[in-house]
Every structure is written in structure tokens, then in C-alpha cells.
Scaffold this motif. Structure first.
Motif, PDB file in Angstrom:
ATOM      1  N   GLY A   4       0.741  -1.230   0.008  1.00  0.00           N
ATOM      2  CA  GLY A   4      -0.029  -0.052   0.112  1.00  0.00           C
ATOM      3  C   GLY A   4       0.990   1.388   0.009  1.00  0.00           C
ATOM      4  N   TRP A   5       1.662   1.294  -1.249  1.00  0.00           N
ATOM      5  CA  TRP A   5       2.855   2.546  -0.899  1.00  0.00           C
ATOM      6  C   TRP A   5       2.126   4.016  -1.225  1.00  0.00           C
ATOM      7  CZ3 TRP A   5       7.538   1.587   0.094  1.00  0.00           C
ATOM      8  CH2 TRP A   5       7.924   0.360   0.150  1.00  0.00           C
ATOM      9  N   PHE A   6       2.193   4.700  -0.303  1.00  0.00           N
ATOM     10  CA  PHE A   6       1.765   6.150  -0.410  1.00  0.00           C
ATOM     11  C   PHE A   6       2.415   6.952  -1.438  1.00  0.00           C
ATOM     12  CE2 PHE A   6       1.254   6.204   4.574  1.00  0.00           C
ATOM     13  CZ  PHE A   6       0.337   5.348   4.436  1.00  0.00           C
ATOM     14  N   SER A   7       1.664   7.905  -2.015  1.00  0.00           N
ATOM     15  CA  SER A   7       2.397   8.715  -3.143  1.00  0.00           C
ATOM     16  C   SER A   7       3.359   9.877  -2.547  1.00  0.00           C
ATOM     17  CB  SER A   7       1.171   9.688  -3.682  1.00  0.00           C
ATOM     18  OG  SER A   7       0.582  10.447  -2.986  1.00  0.00           O
ATOM     19  N   LYS A   8       3.266  10.007  -1.271  1.00  0.00           N
ATOM     20  CA  LYS A   8       4.199  10.852  -0.728  1.00  0.00           C
ATOM     21  C   LYS A   8       4.445  10.417   0.921  1.00  0.00           C
ATOM     22  CE  LYS A   8       4.889  15.631   0.683  1.00  0.00           C
ATOM     23  NZ  LYS A   8       4.009  17.061   0.776  1.00  0.00           N
ATOM     24  N   VAL A   9       5.748  10.101   1.432  1.00  0.00           N
ATOM     25  CA  VAL A   9       5.958   9.875   2.536  1.00  0.00           C
ATOM     26  C   VAL A   9       5.457  10.882   3.486  1.00  0.00           C
ATOM     27  CG1 VAL A   9       8.104   8.536   2.053  1.00  0.00           C
ATOM     28  CG2 VAL A   9       8.197  10.951   2.935  1.00  0.00           C
ATOM     29  N   VAL A  10       5.097  10.048   4.900  1.00  0.00           N
ATOM     30  CA  VAL A  10       4.531  10.859   5.820  1.00  0.00           C
ATOM     31  C   VAL A  10       5.419  10.835   7.109  1.00  0.00           C
ATOM     32  CG1 VAL A  10       2.684  10.973   7.490  1.00  0.00           C
ATOM     33  CG2 VAL A  10       2.299  10.187   5.170  1.00  0.00           C
ATOM     34  N   PRO A  11       6.403  12.192   7.511  1.00  0.00           N
ATOM     35  CA  PRO A  11       7.260  12.132   8.464  1.00  0.00           C
ATOM     36  C   PRO A  11       6.505  12.314   9.784  1.00  0.00           C
ATOM     37  CG  PRO A  11       7.166  14.142   7.418  1.00  0.00           C
ATOM     38  CD  PRO A  11       6.169  13.267   6.685  1.00  0.00           C
ATOM     39  N   VAL A  12       6.804  11.380  10.780  1.00  0.00           N
ATOM     40  CA  VAL A  12       6.347  11.540  12.286  1.00  0.00           C
ATOM     41  C   VAL A  12       7.588  11.323  13.027  1.00  0.00           C
ATOM     42  CG1 VAL A  12       3.949  10.559  11.398  1.00  0.00           C
ATOM     43  CG2 VAL A  12       5.981   9.003  12.236  1.00  0.00           C
ATOM     44  N   ALA A  13       7.327  11.917  14.329  1.00  0.00           N
ATOM     45  CA  ALA A  13       8.367  11.922  15.223  1.00  0.00           C
ATOM     46  C   ALA A  13       7.753  10.778  16.196  1.00  0.00           C
ATOM     47  CB  ALA A  13       8.746  12.971  15.953  1.00  0.00           C
ATOM     48  N   VAL A  14       8.728   9.888  16.622  1.00  0.00           N
ATOM     49  CA  VAL A  14       8.073   8.634  17.767  1.00  0.00           C
ATOM     50  C   VAL A  14       9.229   8.228  18.579  1.00  0.00           C
ATOM     51  CG1 VAL A  14       6.427   7.458  15.907  1.00  0.00           C
ATOM     52  CG2 VAL A  14       9.039   6.770  16.075  1.00  0.00           C
ATOM     53  N   GLY A  15       8.776   7.742  19.717  1.00  0.00           N
ATOM     54  CA  GLY A  15       9.596   7.304  20.676  1.00  0.00           C
ATOM     55  C   GLY A  15       9.863   8.304  21.626  1.00  0.00           C
ATOM     56  N   VAL A  16      10.512   8.093  22.590  1.00  0.00           N
ATOM     57  CA  VAL A  16      11.005   9.146  23.594  1.00  0.00           C
ATOM     58  C   VAL A  16      11.810  10.316  23.238  1.00  0.00           C
ATOM     59  CG1 VAL A  16      11.967   9.379  26.018  1.00  0.00           C
ATOM     60  CG2 VAL A  16      11.078   7.343  25.518  1.00  0.00           C
ATOM     61  N   LEU A  17      12.643   9.800  22.376  1.00  0.00           N
ATOM     62  CA  LEU A  17      13.676  11.015  21.755  1.00  0.00           C
ATOM     63  C   LEU A  17      12.958  11.704  20.705  1.00  0.00           C
ATOM     64  CD1 LEU A  17      17.049   9.072  22.221  1.00  0.00           C
ATOM     65  CD2 LEU A  17      16.114  10.906  23.713  1.00  0.00           C
ATOM     66  N   GLY A  18      11.722  11.181  20.156  1.00  0.00           N
ATOM     67  CA  GLY A  18      11.470  11.850  19.080  1.00  0.00           C
ATOM     68  C   GLY A  18      11.890  11.522  17.667  1.00  0.00           C
ATOM     69  N   ASP A  19      12.535  10.479  17.568  1.00  0.00           N
ATOM     70  CA  ASP A  19      13.134   9.780  16.320  1.00  0.00           C
ATOM     71  C   ASP A  19      12.200  10.122  15.062  1.00  0.00           C
ATOM     72  OD1 ASP A  19      15.238   8.962  17.659  1.00  0.00           O
ATOM     73  OD2 ASP A  19      14.629   7.064  18.024  1.00  0.00           O
ATOM     74  N   ILE A  20      12.639  10.495  13.897  1.00  0.00           N
ATOM     75  CA  ILE A  20      11.797  10.586  12.844  1.00  0.00           C
ATOM     76  C   ILE A  20      11.679   9.496  11.914  1.00  0.00           C
ATOM     77  CG2 ILE A  20      11.500  12.013  10.788  1.00  0.00           C
ATOM     78  CD1 ILE A  20      12.883  14.342  12.226  1.00  0.00           C
TER      79      ILE A  20
END
Length: 81
Positions: A4-20
């Protein structure tokens, strides 16, 4: 099942340190929603889980899943805009 490939990536910050993370398909989004989501259980979170799983199974469009995922990420305040 497909990725289910997206036409554009979605950047998100996750985890305790906010890894992208750059989420590029519905399978990755579903994994993030199921296993690493802050504040899981809201309506937008559950809608995104359903939409991403449906996209992987070919039951809805990938772009609908992406849009729903973006809204859930925005609500969770992890979307990088």
C-alpha cells in the motif's frame, strides 16, 4: 496483501527522543499505529488503523489510508509538517 505505497511519505516523530520516521506505505503505518502510537484509542487512531489495514488488503484506496493516517498523526502531535 500488498504494501500500500503512499504517493508521498509521511514524516512522524516517535519514541521518547522523537526519532523521525518516514512512513511510506500502509503496512508501515499500520505497524506504527498498532505498536508505537502515543495515546492510542482515539477515534482518529482507530479509523487510521482500520483504513491502513483495509488498504493493505485492497479494500480501500491507499490515498484514503494515507489521509486518515495523517489526521491521526496530527491529532497525536507527532506529524512533522
Amino acid at each position: 496483501m500488498n504494501e500500500g505505497w503512499f504517493s508521498k511519505v509521511v514524516p512522524v516523530a516517535v519514541g521518547v527522543l522523537g526519532d523521525i520516521r518516514h512512513v511510506s506505505n500502509a503496512r508501515q503505518a499500520n505497524d506504527l499505529l498498532a505498536n508505537h502510537w502515543p495515546g492510542a484509542g482515539t477515534r482518529k487512531h482507530l479509523d487510521a488503523k482500520r483504513a491502513c489495514l483495509a488498504a493493505v488488503n485492497g479494500m480501500t484506496t491507499v490515498e484514503d489510508a494515507r489521509e486518515t493516517f495523517v489526521e491521526a498523526a496530527r491529532e497525536a502531535r507527532i506529524l512533522i509538517e
